[in-house]
Design a protein around this motif. Sequence first.
Motif, PDB file in Angstrom:
ATOM      1  N   LEU A 205     -85.293  -5.856  39.778  1.00 29.36           N
ATOM      2  CA  LEU A 205     -85.169  -6.575  38.509  1.00 29.36           C
ATOM      3  C   LEU A 205     -83.735  -6.506  37.996  1.00 29.36           C
ATOM      4  CD1 LEU A 205     -88.429  -5.484  36.637  1.00 29.36           C
ATOM      5  CD2 LEU A 205     -87.995  -7.620  37.846  1.00 29.36           C
ATOM      6  N   LEU A 206     -83.133  -5.321  38.077  1.00 28.70           N
ATOM      7  CA  LEU A 206     -81.764  -5.145  37.597  1.00 28.70           C
ATOM      8  C   LEU A 206     -80.790  -6.015  38.387  1.00 28.70           C
ATOM      9  CD1 LEU A 206     -79.629  -3.676  35.893  1.00 28.70           C
ATOM     10  CD2 LEU A 206     -79.620  -1.861  37.635  1.00 28.70           C
ATOM     11  N   MET A 211     -77.325 -10.965  38.862  1.00 27.54           N
ATOM     12  CA  MET A 211     -76.941 -12.184  39.563  1.00 27.54           C
ATOM     13  C   MET A 211     -77.088 -13.406  38.659  1.00 27.54           C
ATOM     14  SD  MET A 211     -78.385 -11.668  43.450  1.00 27.54           S
ATOM     15  CE  MET A 211     -77.585 -13.177  43.999  1.00 27.54           C
ATOM     16  N   LEU A 212     -78.177 -13.469  37.912  1.00 34.38           N
ATOM     17  CA  LEU A 212     -78.390 -14.604  37.015  1.00 34.38           C
ATOM     18  C   LEU A 212     -77.304 -14.676  35.950  1.00 34.38           C
ATOM     19  CD1 LEU A 212     -82.269 -14.418  36.534  1.00 34.38           C
ATOM     20  CD2 LEU A 212     -80.988 -16.163  37.787  1.00 34.38           C
ATOM     21  N   LEU A 213     -76.935 -13.519  35.392  1.00 34.60           N
ATOM     22  CA  LEU A 213     -75.934 -13.494  34.329  1.00 34.60           C
ATOM     23  C   LEU A 213     -74.527 -13.736  34.865  1.00 34.60           C
ATOM     24  CD1 LEU A 213     -77.269 -10.504  32.192  1.00 34.60           C
ATOM     25  CD2 LEU A 213     -77.278 -12.920  31.552  1.00 34.60           C
ATOM     26  N   GLN A 214     -74.197 -13.097  35.967  1.00 33.33           N
ATOM     27  CA  GLN A 214     -72.836 -13.197  36.488  1.00 33.33           C
ATOM     28  C   GLN A 214     -72.541 -14.550  37.134  1.00 33.33           C
ATOM     29  OE1 GLN A 214     -72.266  -9.796  39.049  1.00 33.33           O
ATOM     30  NE2 GLN A 214     -72.471  -8.314  37.371  1.00 33.33           N
ATOM     31  N   LYS A 215     -73.525 -15.118  37.801  1.00 33.38           N
ATOM     32  CA  LYS A 215     -73.304 -16.399  38.462  1.00 33.38           C
ATOM     33  C   LYS A 215     -73.627 -17.587  37.567  1.00 33.38           C
ATOM     34  CE  LYS A 215     -73.911 -14.941  43.274  1.00 33.38           C
ATOM     35  NZ  LYS A 215     -74.556 -15.274  44.571  1.00 33.38           N
ATOM     36  N   GLY A 216     -74.375 -17.331  36.492  1.00 26.82           N
ATOM     37  CA  GLY A 216     -74.734 -18.424  35.595  1.00 26.82           C
ATOM     38  C   GLY A 216     -75.683 -19.425  36.221  1.00 26.82           C
ATOM     39  N   GLN A 217     -76.416 -18.984  37.218  1.00 27.23           N
ATOM     40  CA  GLN A 217     -77.346 -19.882  37.908  1.00 27.23           C
ATOM     41  C   GLN A 217     -78.663 -20.015  37.158  1.00 27.23           C
ATOM     42  OE1 GLN A 217     -77.453 -17.825  41.782  1.00 27.23           O
ATOM     43  NE2 GLN A 217     -76.679 -19.713  42.714  1.00 27.23           N
ATOM     44  N   LEU A 222     -81.689 -19.579  42.248  1.00 27.12           N
ATOM     45  CA  LEU A 222     -81.687 -18.294  42.932  1.00 27.12           C
ATOM     46  C   LEU A 222     -82.984 -18.099  43.711  1.00 27.12           C
ATOM     47  CD1 LEU A 222     -80.239 -15.659  43.492  1.00 27.12           C
ATOM     48  CD2 LEU A 222     -81.135 -14.750  41.339  1.00 27.12           C
ATOM     49  N   ARG A 223     -84.088 -18.545  43.130  1.00 29.73           N
ATOM     50  CA  ARG A 223     -85.375 -18.450  43.828  1.00 29.73           C
ATOM     51  C   ARG A 223     -85.342 -19.271  45.118  1.00 29.73           C
ATOM     52  NH1 ARG A 223     -89.307 -21.673  40.772  1.00 29.73           N
ATOM     53  NH2 ARG A 223     -88.542 -23.283  42.177  1.00 29.73           N
TER      54      ARG A 223
END
Length: 319
Positions: A205-206, A211-217, A222-223
């Motif tokens: 989860l972490l 990844m979601l926050l840093q890449k802005g995807q 991502l899924r």
Amino acid sequence: MGQAGSSSPSSLLTDPRSCLSPGKVEAQHVLASAPTDRNLCHFRALGCKTTHSNQEVLQTCSLVFFATKPHILPAVLAEVAPVVTSEHILVSVAAGVSLSTLEELLPPTARVLRVSPNLPCVVHEGAMVMARGRHAGSSEAEFLQTLLEACGQCEEVPEAQVDIHTGLSGSGVAFVCTFSEALAEGAIKMGMPSGLAHRIAAQTLLGTAKMLLQKGQHPAQLRTDVCTPSGTTIYGLHALEQGGLRAATMSAVEEPHCCTVSHSGKLKGAGLEGSPPTLGRRQCGDGHHEGDVASEGLSTGSAGQVGEGVAAWQALVAV
């Protein structure tokens, strides 16, 4: 910095360490109030000043957080209103109590803001939103936002989104924990040791969140990156869809918001709300819900009871 209505150390927003650890606020500059000593010992242990008088907090501090349960807040505001001046910045973390209500109970020019925090504020990874009242300007909002960023991420939003935040992020902490538990138990069922399974689930989860926050995807992107044609992941996603995970999660976010709005309606019925709310489809039996504690984070100053979300908030309380 001051806090009126201080809860016990077990609460989220009332843990002074949330703000003190990063050095945003020095302990000797924090003044917290509560009706009894029971909820003040934790503050004293950290070097904060304490009092039994809410008015003393207002007379001493220019920035004051109100960390009480919603039904307690009107009485606290009535008590301190005579000593409120245009120099004060007043911040409420009470779920369901609108800015218009706060302004009605305080002097006409009072600078008021609402904040909705969540439990991870305690480890400086909170997700918070804030909204300002009619007399709070951009300078007050920026000052508060800078202070709160010691506890995590804080964004200014229209007030209507503050109550939505209760279900998304306040109560959302419990939803994420439930998923993490289920994720680990799937591995335990197949033979992985419990401790290892829970550690890997939490780290998954972490890592995904980073990844979601840093890449802005978008999460869907991502899924998709994880899935391969006829691969293992798509079979697992199919099982989640069959179980109704998506619909259940959306409903889980909606329910705390409905309870918050219902509580606001009960305040209106008691003559404490200024305008009729749009009621949700379900009302909470006692006007209280788990999200309030995040709002997570409300503590009950007068009753001395604590909401989940209050611990992190007391960390920020009183300047």
